[in-house]
Design a protein around this motif. Structure first.
Motif, short mmCIF file in Angstrom:
data_model
loop_
_atom_site.label_atom_id
_atom_site.label_comp_id
_atom_site.label_asym_id
_atom_site.label_seq_id
_atom_site.Cartn_x
_atom_site.Cartn_y
_atom_site.Cartn_z
N ASP A 151 0.85 -1.18 0.00
CA ASP A 151 0.00 0.00 0.00
C ASP A 151 0.89 1.23 0.00
O ASP A 151 1.90 1.28 0.70
CB ASP A 151 -0.90 0.03 1.24
N GLY A 152 0.52 2.23 -0.76
CA GLY A 152 1.34 3.43 -0.76
C GLY A 152 0.93 4.42 -1.83
O GLY A 152 -0.19 4.39 -2.37
N LEU A 153 1.89 5.28 -2.16
CA LEU A 153 1.68 6.36 -3.11
C LEU A 153 2.76 6.30 -4.17
O LEU A 153 3.95 6.15 -3.85
CB LEU A 153 1.73 7.72 -2.40
N VAL A 154 2.36 6.40 -5.43
CA VAL A 154 3.32 6.38 -6.54
C VAL A 154 4.05 7.72 -6.56
O VAL A 154 3.43 8.77 -6.74
CB VAL A 154 2.61 6.12 -7.88
N ILE A 155 5.35 7.69 -6.36
CA ILE A 155 6.14 8.92 -6.37
C ILE A 155 7.00 9.02 -7.62
O ILE A 155 7.63 10.06 -7.84
CB ILE A 155 7.02 9.02 -5.11
N SER A 156 7.04 7.96 -8.44
CA SER A 156 7.81 8.02 -9.68
C SER A 156 7.23 7.03 -10.67
O SER A 156 6.92 5.89 -10.32
CB SER A 156 9.29 7.72 -9.41
N ARG A 157 7.08 7.48 -11.92
CA ARG A 157 6.67 6.61 -13.02
C ARG A 157 7.71 6.76 -14.12
O ARG A 157 7.92 7.84 -14.65
CB ARG A 157 5.28 6.99 -13.54
N ASN A 158 8.35 5.66 -14.49
CA ASN A 158 9.49 5.71 -15.40
C ASN A 158 9.18 5.20 -16.80
O ASN A 158 10.11 5.10 -17.62
CB ASN A 158 10.66 4.90 -14.82
N VAL A 159 7.94 4.83 -17.10
CA VAL A 159 7.61 4.28 -18.41
C VAL A 159 6.34 4.93 -18.94
O VAL A 159 5.57 5.55 -18.19
CB VAL A 159 7.40 2.75 -18.33
#
Length: 229
Positions: A151-159
């Motif tokens: 569970d958490g928060l997306v802090i980076s998307r690399n694609v």
């Protein structure tokens, strides 16, 4: 003259980050087909965040299933061959007891029966191998669906959609997920002249550039034996 406390201060700078940060990658190579998460997306453990193109993997599963069917057919054929050679051997043994058959023919029947038994074991192994290949293909197909492990928060998307990821040497990082941003930790390097005054469980205060007038409080959690030259 006044009575007051004398305070010794150790100052240092560092980086603020989440206590638990998980790098979400892909175990298989392929093209990103769908994205279900972006920056600042709240996700739950097991939630689908991305999916690779599955055409190649579906074809591999179909091929593996066909291999299993072929192996099962060969196994059934081997069982029939064992039963047939066993009947022939038993019949020749009876004829040999009555001296109605040469010993060489009985030996040939025994050899055929033994060979059929050996071939049966080979087909059993091939069937197990085909089923293992099917299981591996199914695992690869399931790995095309990327799920969040925490569970958490997306802090980076690399694609992005359409991008090809290669997992030949190491799993490429697709997302970085922070488990709980309400609990943060500071990683800082303390000079060797001051590190002797830093101990675990000490009370500390720190500031961040975004809120220079606000002082945050914390506690020293760990002093690592990892010097930097």
């Amino acid at each position: 003259v006044q009575r007051a406390n004398i305070t010794q201060v150790v100052s240092s700078t560092g980086t603020l980050q989440a206590v638990v940060t998980v790098l979400v990658g892909s175990q298989v190579s392929g093209t990103i087909d769908k994205l279900f998460a972006d920056f600042n997306t709240k996700v739950e453990a097991g939630q689908v965040v991305a999916q690779l193109n599955q055409d190649k993997f579906n074809a591999a599963v179909d091929q593996a299933r066909a291999n299993v069917l072929a192996a099962d057919s060969n196994l059934a054929k081997a069982k029939v061959s064992v039963a047939d050679t066993q009947r022939t051997l038993q019949r020749n043994q009876e004829l040999r007891k009555r001296d109605l058959m040469a010993q060489s023919e009985l030996d040939a029947a025994q050899t055929a029966y033994d060979a059929a038994l050996a071939q049966l074991e080979v087909n059993k192994a091939q069937t197990a191998q085909a089923r293992a290949g099917l299981n591996q293909s199914m695992v690869d197909l399931n790995n095309t669906v990327i799920r969040s492990p925490v569970d958490g928060l997306v802090i980076s998307r690399n694609v992005d959609v359409g991008q090809t990821v290669a997992a030949s040497l190491q799993a490429p990082t697709l997302f970085t997920i922070a488990n709980d941003l309400s609990k943060m930790e500071v990683h800082t390097n303390v000079d060797e002249a001051d590190v002797g005054n830093v101990t675990e469980k000490q009370e500390v205060t720190f500031t961040v550039d975004a809120f220079p007038s606000r002082r945050f409080r914390g506690r020293v959690h760990q002093v690592r034996n990892a010097p930097i030259v």
